[in-house]
Design an enzyme around this catalytic site. Sequence first.
Site, mmCIF file in Angstrom:
data_model
loop_
_atom_site.group_PDB
_atom_site.id
_atom_site.type_symbol
_atom_site.label_atom_id
_atom_site.label_comp_id
_atom_site.label_asym_id
_atom_site.label_seq_id
_atom_site.Cartn_x
_atom_site.Cartn_y
_atom_site.Cartn_z
ATOM 1 C CB SER A 40 -0.904 0.033 1.240
ATOM 2 O OG SER A 40 -1.614 1.073 1.379
ATOM 3 C CB CYS A 41 1.902 3.755 -1.411
ATOM 4 S SG CYS A 41 1.140 3.693 -2.972
ATOM 5 N N GLY A 42 0.167 5.862 -1.055
ATOM 6 C CA GLY A 42 -0.574 6.878 -0.756
ATOM 7 C C GLY A 42 -1.956 6.770 -1.709
ATOM 8 C CD1 TRP A 65 -3.532 8.063 3.878
ATOM 9 C CD2 TRP A 65 -3.649 6.350 5.196
ATOM 10 N NE1 TRP A 65 -3.636 8.490 5.180
ATOM 11 C CE2 TRP A 65 -3.856 7.454 5.972
ATOM 12 C CE3 TRP A 65 -3.911 4.903 5.669
ATOM 13 C CZ2 TRP A 65 -4.175 7.235 7.395
ATOM 14 C CZ3 TRP A 65 -4.131 4.569 6.702
ATOM 15 C CH2 TRP A 65 -4.341 5.883 7.695
#
Length: 345
Positions: A295-297, A327
């Site tokens: 996952s990330c932004g 996110w």
Amino acid sequence: MALAALRSSPRASPFKLTNTTTFWRMSQYRTIHLSSYIVTPKELSNALAKTPKTKIGESTAPRVIPLCASWFLPNEPDGRKGIKVFKEQRIPTARFFDIDMVNDHDSDYPHMLPSPELFAKSMEILGIRKDDEVVLYDSQEIGIFSAPRAAWTFRVFGHPKVHILNNFRLWVEQGYPTESGEHTNIPSGSTSDYPTPNFDPGMVVKFAEMKDIARDYGKEGAEGVQVLDARSAGRFMGTEPEPRPGVSSGHIPGSINIPVPELLDPKTKTLLPGVELRKVFESKSIDPTRPIISSCGTGVTAAVIDAALEAAEYGDPSNRRIYDGSWTEWAQRVNTSDNLIKKKI
């Protein structure tokens, strides 16, 4: 920008050609291939030297096509844009893959995967055929950042031969050719027919499943999925703001922070060698026998983690997925009462 607008006879046989020079050239073109997901500048240069310089319809030989997938965060201080750096300096014959265009325009969240139909249409505009080998790369200054997301998108839609250049900075430093200036993206007459692909749901995690995983974290009998987060430590711990206004920082319960810079060589910005990447994952106590979700932004740099896992041969590829909304979707969809946004550790 082109993306904003959104074979030979079956009886012919290369083994019956009387012109031996033509036969040799066709054989040479048909054996072009890059053996690994992550490729070096030398490997790409050698492959490009064997790629036929023809338009669609003039040859059915598979080609190696470089694709610049440069992208910058919305709070980029210099206001840089991917298309701008592409015009400033690029690999000759490269085309521009616009992450901001090849996505789901009906979604409330950025960079969600496009429909199969939009992906196919984008490939046609780019002049890419299903049997072409594509090599994604980032800008010289960033090294490795958004190209893995573009490469992952190709893989989700079943494109057979996809690679990531490691990286354009080395390409320039090692003296391989570049060009600059305005670019029409696709040479005249080079659009293609690209079949509507199948979507591989086994590579993607959606919000509902991610929420169930977060709720089950730490419970007895839970599957033990490992969620890896590529954002900076400050955003992960909730001590720094997100680059998008109105989005809270913090992290999904039980997730593990692996900021992208920890996976890159500090000087060249290339992915670290496989042995060193394994050490990074081991230092974070990542269990290669358990499922992994990156996952990330917005789902972009999550693919850097995924590429690093591939380069390190860490874990079962069929047990690795990416949370598409990441996110930005998570922080806007979970309720405060759910207690599913964690701060610090």
